[in-house]
Design a protein around this motif. Sequence first.
Motif, mmCIF file in Angstrom:
data_model
loop_
_atom_site.group_PDB
_atom_site.id
_atom_site.type_symbol
_atom_site.label_atom_id
_atom_site.label_comp_id
_atom_site.label_asym_id
_atom_site.label_seq_id
_atom_site.Cartn_x
_atom_site.Cartn_y
_atom_site.Cartn_z
ATOM 1 N N ASP A 5 32.957 83.574 15.263
ATOM 2 C CA ASP A 5 33.566 84.218 14.092
ATOM 3 C C ASP A 5 34.920 83.587 13.757
ATOM 4 O O ASP A 5 35.247 83.378 12.587
ATOM 5 N N ASP A 26 32.207 86.239 19.142
ATOM 6 C CA ASP A 26 33.576 86.432 18.667
ATOM 7 C C ASP A 26 34.254 85.086 18.415
ATOM 8 O O ASP A 26 34.976 84.919 17.416
ATOM 9 N N ARG A 64 27.990 96.146 17.010
ATOM 10 C CA ARG A 64 29.047 95.142 16.803
ATOM 11 C C ARG A 64 29.213 94.830 15.314
ATOM 12 O O ARG A 64 30.336 94.658 14.828
ATOM 13 N N TYR A 65 28.096 94.719 14.581
ATOM 14 C CA TYR A 65 28.196 94.537 13.126
ATOM 15 C C TYR A 65 28.941 95.721 12.501
ATOM 16 O O TYR A 65 29.789 95.560 11.619
ATOM 17 N N LEU A 114 31.229 87.964 8.523
ATOM 18 C CA LEU A 114 30.245 88.928 9.023
ATOM 19 C C LEU A 114 28.844 88.548 8.558
ATOM 20 O O LEU A 114 27.885 88.604 9.351
ATOM 21 N N ARG A 161 36.489 87.576 5.394
ATOM 22 C CA ARG A 161 36.006 88.478 6.444
ATOM 23 C C ARG A 161 34.566 88.917 6.168
ATOM 24 O O ARG A 161 33.738 88.996 7.091
ATOM 25 N N SER A 177 31.111 97.735 13.888
ATOM 26 C CA SER A 177 32.527 97.672 14.218
ATOM 27 C C SER A 177 33.252 96.644 13.355
ATOM 28 O O SER A 177 34.375 96.892 12.880
ATOM 29 N N SER A 178 32.627 95.492 13.141
ATOM 30 C CA SER A 178 33.243 94.445 12.307
ATOM 31 C C SER A 178 33.432 94.937 10.873
ATOM 32 O O SER A 178 34.487 94.699 10.246
#
Length: 918
Positions: free
Chosen positions: A162, A159, A223-224, A308, A304, A226-227
Amino acid sequence: MKTIAALEARLGELHQRTRETPLFNPVFQLSLDLSRALEGDELSLDDLSALVAELECDGLKARAGKLRALLAPSAEAMPLAGEDEDFEAFAARWERPQLHAVFTAHPTFLLAPAQAEAVAAAASGEDDEAACAVPSTRTAVTLDHEHRAAMDAMAGAQDARDVIVARLLEEARSRWPQAWRALRPMPFRFASWVGYDMDGRTDIGWHTSIAFRLHEKAERLARYTSSLEAIDAAHPLLATLTPAAAFAAARAEDFAADLSSADALAAAANRLTTHSPDNLLSLRPLIAALEAEAETGDPTRAVRLLTLAAAMRADGLGMGWIHFRVNAKQLHNAIRRRLADDEAIDLASKGAIATLRRMVDEARPLRTNFAALATESSTAIRQFLAMAQILKHIDADAPIRMLVAECEQPATVLAALYFAKLFGVEGKVDVSPLFETETALEHGGRFLDALLAEPAYRAYARTRGRVAVQTGFSDAGRFVGQVPAALAIERLQGRLAEAMAANGLSDIAALVFNTHGESMGRGAHPASFRDRLEWPLSPWARRRFARAGVRLEPEVSFQGGDGYLFFATPELALATLTRIAELRPAETDLAAPADPFYHRTDISLDFYRAVKEHQGDHLASRTYARAVTAFGLGLLNPTGSRVSRRQSDINADREMSLRQIRAIPHNAILQQLGYPVNVIAGIGSAADSNREEIAALLTDSPRGSQILRLVRSANALASIKTVAAYGELFNSAYWASRTYRGTEDHLAGSCAALAEYLVGDDRTGVFRRLASRLRIDAIKLHRLTDLLPDEAPSEAREHVRRRIGVLQALRLALLQHLFLKAVAVPAFSRANDISRRDVIEMVMTLRVEEALAQLRRAFPVRIPGPRDFPLDEQSDYPDGGEEGYGAIERDFMTPIARAQELSLRISTAIANEFGAHG
């Protein structure tokens, strides 16, 4: 005597008496004051528990404060892009990792989970009091716990990365509006070996590693997903990611189940290996799609999407890359199985190189499956088979590291290359020899020259695009001393740069993995984050790679619970990665002034050798070994899933070798005894014959000043009087004299028993001799430091020393309580070859749980009686009730258990003052 302030004041008074009586020991005298109050019922264990709780709180606050100070924004923070920097230079800097971070499972889970969370929360803000509002209840540290903690830390790191990637993209967007969408940032890469490290472990099955890797895949895909949902809840790629995450999670459960039967294994394996569109094996198509979409349209959405895509490129189909680890001996045993029946090789010989060169050349890939993996008995081969299955069925993109511990022969690396080729993974596996033992560091230059001269290895390195090595600070710091270890590792890194240039490998990268810990005794420099990064990989070493034209890929470890604190909250994780990004450890300044430490080798080399020799004398000394092992491992909490097993023999501690103790507990014991010998010892003695010149060199040299900052940090927490105080626990004369003038008559019998029991014990003399050696060296160190300016004098230093002194005195009082209770236990008949004397010896070496188990066997609280048997026939006997040994439990066993529990809580508090465990 019931407040910390009163104890600190008393300790201050007692320190004044050393002016009159130099041999007087204030720490031990304070412990005697406390012991008399405890045994005289002026203080209770409840009172001591309250004092320990307050000091625990101080330790947690100190830990939070150290972490916050280390990560505080620096005044010299550098901008992301230089004023005159063009887009190409900016991209070149940030499209390769500034650092690889490895989350290891070293046994440093010192804090209870609630404590770790509280310290992290306090360090993230300004309220240190928040660190104390939690219970100190500890639970067993299992492999599953370690893996979950590692994944949580990696998620925090992801996180934070990112955020930094988005900042880089926004910076590029602002500076180069026409070109910024082509930026592919990758400032950090992450990896873990939790669940894949087989060096010295037999408790991790192959299916454990496969299950962990599948769990990591499922978690990262989730997690990918969700992103991407946060960017666009209807994004078309969700149709790929969502079922892929579910498939991986289901397969992880398969391999976490009981696979002991052939049918169960076959079912789990077939569900994974049978082709399914949901089994995503590569992220390349998804990355390409995201980046293509970001080429046009709304810039905010593009940032964004590219963030990712950058995460996917960095981590692959897992929470990060993975490191398998084996021991060189395991590889040696495995390679011998592949030789002809009449063939034998000595891996240290030139003939071995020739044989393995031929084997690598002739190796042809073999097909493998999970049955081959399940039936393989060789640990090393099993690791290669596991890698093959992971690359075929879980993640085809992410490379895997093969770390080889105790690797002292080039032939060992060729053996690993042979197996990599035999099982078809040589294109995805980086074989990385570990240089950590004294022999490996001493001969590492010749090792690298020989290895890099091998055509087979050079061809392999070119295929991989890097030469990977690992340098370790734990065993090195234990066996040659932390300062000599750092300097030896530095020279080895320079030799690697030379060897790569000499063998035409300047056009590929050098991946240098420095596995330092979080404590001063294992390679972590506490003074600043710059020092932390430069201590294991110095500017001098970086310049050697730059001058050789070799691109450097630095890698460090964040070890266990102590290391994971850096990523325990979003604020800490971002601060950690931001400090690293500012310091840019992958880069160097070739125009920096020459450091005289490396040019005045007539001084610095002699200094290094003298410190190393002094440390070697300690290591070879029976006095030092006996002092370190005087309490076995009983001063330490269990801090990891790999148990440091004690010898089963009652008297084994007396002859325990330092090589039977791993580096982390060794260093942790030094902290608990009050003096980090492997950091401080030898510096003063090495400078004694040439003090003015060495003082001038350490002042003028950046590296020398860094050494001095490390030594001063350790010395600020050290107490030779405390080392001596532990010896007095075993002083027969002390116990014989304690009640001499009619004081404490109620203890006369116990003190006399201890005096008689200890009359032949060697530990008092051992601790006195060690303290004398340390004192002589410390006097010389003080003479040296008197000539040197203190860059960071601390007004709080004396307060911290006083607080540690109170902690030590409290524990010494508790240990006296243990000893007095142990010798007062009523006699019992010998059972299972364990006598009352054996139980006393167990307590004396703090094998308290074992001692209590024997006592509870001898004195059960409740004895089985007639009422326990469902008989129809009545009985009037026994007519006195069913008595057990409740009084013995209350008067002896419970106090012994409580005293040990408080002692171990003190251990945590002391380690927190040092900033890490071991």
